[in-house]
Design an enzyme around this catalytic site. Structure first.
Site, PDB file in Angstrom:
ATOM      1  N   LYS A 162      -1.039  -9.532   2.698  1.00 21.19           N
ATOM      2  CA  LYS A 162      -0.292  -9.044   3.867  1.00 21.19           C
ATOM      3  C   LYS A 162      -1.183  -8.080   4.642  1.00 21.19           C
ATOM      4  O   LYS A 162      -1.916  -7.302   4.040  1.00 21.19           O
ATOM      5  CB  LYS A 162       0.993  -8.322   3.424  1.00 21.19           C
ATOM      6  CG  LYS A 162       1.764  -7.706   4.597  1.00 21.19           C
ATOM      7  CD  LYS A 162       3.140  -7.219   4.190  1.00 21.19           C
ATOM      8  CE  LYS A 162       3.167  -5.829   3.645  1.00 21.19           C
ATOM      9  NZ  LYS A 162       2.683  -4.783   4.560  1.00 21.19           N
ATOM     10  N   ASP A 174      -1.115  -6.263  -0.497  1.00 15.27           N
ATOM     11  CA  ASP A 174      -1.329  -5.627   0.806  1.00 15.27           C
ATOM     12  C   ASP A 174      -2.816  -5.385   1.045  1.00 15.27           C
ATOM     13  O   ASP A 174      -3.521  -4.916   0.145  1.00 15.27           O
ATOM     14  CB  ASP A 174      -0.609  -4.259   0.813  1.00 15.27           C
ATOM     15  CG  ASP A 174       0.286  -4.082   2.015  1.00 15.27           C
ATOM     16  OD1 ASP A 174       0.185  -4.881   2.969  1.00 15.27           O
ATOM     17  OD2 ASP A 174       1.105  -3.146   1.989  1.00 15.27           O
ATOM     18  N   GLU A 221      -1.261  -5.595   8.493  1.00 14.91           N
ATOM     19  CA  GLU A 221      -0.442  -5.022   9.556  1.00 14.91           C
ATOM     20  C   GLU A 221      -1.031  -5.317  10.936  1.00 14.91           C
ATOM     21  O   GLU A 221      -2.252  -5.280  11.108  1.00 14.91           O
ATOM     22  CB  GLU A 221      -0.337  -3.496   9.353  1.00 14.91           C
ATOM     23  CG  GLU A 221       0.357  -3.118   8.054  1.00 14.91           C
ATOM     24  CD  GLU A 221       0.513  -1.616   7.859  1.00 14.91           C
ATOM     25  OE1 GLU A 221       0.123  -0.831   8.768  1.00 14.91           O
ATOM     26  OE2 GLU A 221       1.020  -1.218   6.803  1.00 14.91           O
ATOM     27  N   GLU A 245       9.328  -4.099  10.430  1.00 12.86           N
ATOM     28  CA  GLU A 245       9.750  -2.787   9.908  1.00 12.86           C
ATOM     29  C   GLU A 245      10.245  -1.860  11.015  1.00 12.86           C
ATOM     30  O   GLU A 245       9.596  -1.727  12.063  1.00 12.86           O
ATOM     31  CB  GLU A 245       8.567  -2.127   9.163  1.00 12.86           C
ATOM     32  CG  GLU A 245       8.933  -0.749   8.604  1.00 12.86           C
ATOM     33  CD  GLU A 245       7.955  -0.213   7.565  1.00 12.86           C
ATOM     34  OE1 GLU A 245       7.050  -0.959   7.125  1.00 12.86           O
ATOM     35  OE2 GLU A 245       8.121   0.966   7.186  1.00 12.86           O
ATOM     36  N   ASP A 299       0.838  -1.204   0.000  1.00 11.43           N
ATOM     37  CA  ASP A 299       0.000   0.000   0.000  1.00 11.43           C
ATOM     38  C   ASP A 299       0.874   1.255   0.000  1.00 11.43           C
ATOM     39  O   ASP A 299       0.363   2.374  -0.025  1.00 11.43           O
ATOM     40  CB  ASP A 299      -1.029  -0.018   1.143  1.00 11.43           C
ATOM     41  CG  ASP A 299      -0.396  -0.046   2.519  1.00 11.43           C
ATOM     42  OD1 ASP A 299       0.847  -0.099   2.609  1.00 11.43           O
ATOM     43  OD2 ASP A 299      -1.153  -0.021   3.519  1.00 11.43           O
ATOM     44  N   SER A 300       2.205   1.060  -0.042  1.00  6.08           N
ATOM     45  CA  SER A 300       3.129   2.168  -0.331  1.00  6.08           C
ATOM     46  C   SER A 300       2.794   2.751  -1.705  1.00  6.08           C
ATOM     47  O   SER A 300       3.233   3.844  -2.049  1.00  6.08           O
ATOM     48  CB  SER A 300       4.583   1.684  -0.299  1.00  6.08           C
ATOM     49  OG  SER A 300       4.728   0.504  -1.062  1.00  6.08           O
TER      50      SER A 300
HETATM   51  O1  KIV Z   1       3.487  -1.096   1.557  1.00  2.79           O
HETATM   52  C1  KIV Z   1       4.660  -1.505   1.514  1.00  2.79           C
HETATM   53  O2  KIV Z   1       5.403  -1.297   0.546  1.00  2.79           O
HETATM   54  C2  KIV Z   1       5.146  -2.233   2.664  1.00  2.79           C
HETATM   55  C3  KIV Z   1       6.618  -2.500   2.733  1.00  2.79           C
HETATM   56  C4  KIV Z   1       7.316  -1.263   3.112  1.00  2.79           C
HETATM   57  C5  KIV Z   1       6.938  -3.622   3.632  1.00  2.79           C
HETATM   58  O3  KIV Z   1       4.402  -2.586   3.522  1.00  2.79           O
END
Ligand code: KIV
Length: 275
Positions: free
Chosen positions: A113, A83, A115, A182, A44-45
């Site tokens: 993924k 994500d 969090e 992280e 989600d970056s």
């Molecule tokens: O969203 C993302 O790119 C991430 C990484 C920084 C692990 O969660």
């Protein structure tokens, strides 16, 4: 050969390191895949480096599905992890399973993924029970940036370090096949890695993790809004791109581009008839 959750388990067993990079589109995914990177995270970056938001909070399930579709077409061998965006799983177990299912069915991800640690263990278990592999993410979890009050190293006090270890054990118990750690001190991430039977993937967590992940725009110098201390800039592609764009601008304005070799021909007779 396609990387799977079994590749991850084998790497842990054999103490071989795993590589992961983010990607958000087909052509980048192909380049990363062809370089032999084990896994691609559609992080989600995306919100920061592709969509230009200040944080990841506004990213939607639709955004991640759209980009995961493109990445999964380019990632023949790499394990594609999508994500789960903010509020797609925090609300309840039902939402978590439904949204994880959408990322798999519509995005064609190989895993998801999310969090959090102890507090999301029930959601991890439910998603895993639905047959979807889950990578957890602990330490600095950017979706909670407003609760953290900024991008800060996590787990530095005894209490915080204990909580991180509890989180890691909880996500493992819930069935996660891997956990991203992280912005955590190296010694703590190394200790967590030793205590877990699942793979740890570090970002700003030192060299003791079982693998590493970076945001590709960070490592290539393509994103300058902010660069965390843990990023290694492997190249300055951003500067190279700006110089190339400048050259193109000059050539368009001076009529140096397009040249004869970039143009198509037609018989003069035909053109003359049109005058
Ligand atoms: O969203 C993302 O790119 C991430 C990484 C920084 C692990 O969660």
């Amino acid at each position: 050969m396609k990387n799977t959750v079994l590749t991850f388990a084998k790497a842990k067993e054999e103490k071989t390191k795993l590589s992961m990079l983010t990607a958000y589109d087909y052509s980048t995914a192909r380049l990363i895949n062809d370089a032999g990177i084990n896994s691609i995270l559609v992080g989600d970056s995306l919100g920061n480096v592709v969509l230009g938001y200040e944080d990841t909070v506004s990213v939607t399930v639709e955004d991640i599905i759209h980009h995961t579709k493109a990445v999964s077409r380019g990632a023949k061998d790499a394990l594609v992890i999508a994500d789960m965006p903010f509020m797609s799983y925090q609300t309840c177990v039902y939402d978590a399973v439904v949204n994880a299912g959408r990322l798999m069915k519509e995005g064609r991800a190989n895993a998801v993924k999310l969090e959090g640690g102890v507090e999301v263990a029930d959601r991890i278990k439910a998603i895993v029970d639905a047959g979807i592999p889950v990578c957890a993410h602990i330490g600095l979890t950017p979706q909670s940036i407003n609760a953290f009050g900024g991008h800060k190293v996590q787990g530095k006090t005894e209490k915080a370090a204990k909580k991180l270890l509890e989180d890691a054990l909880a996500v493992e118990k819930a069935g996660a096949f891997a956990v991203v750690i992280e912005a955590v001190p190296e010694k703590l991430a190394t200790l967590i890695t030793k205590k877990l039977n699942i793979v740890t993937i570090g970002i700003g967590a030192g060299n003791g993790c079982d693998g590493q992940v970076l945001v590709y725009q960070d490592m290539l110098g393509m994103f300058s809004d902010f660069t965390p201390k843990f990023v290694k800039k492997y190249a300055n592609i951003g500067e190279m791109m700006t110089n190339v764009f400048k050259k193109y601008d000059e050539e368009v304005k001076s009529c140096a581009f397009p040249a004869k070799e970039h143009t198509f021909k037609i018989d003069d007779d035909i053109i003359e008839k049109l005058y």
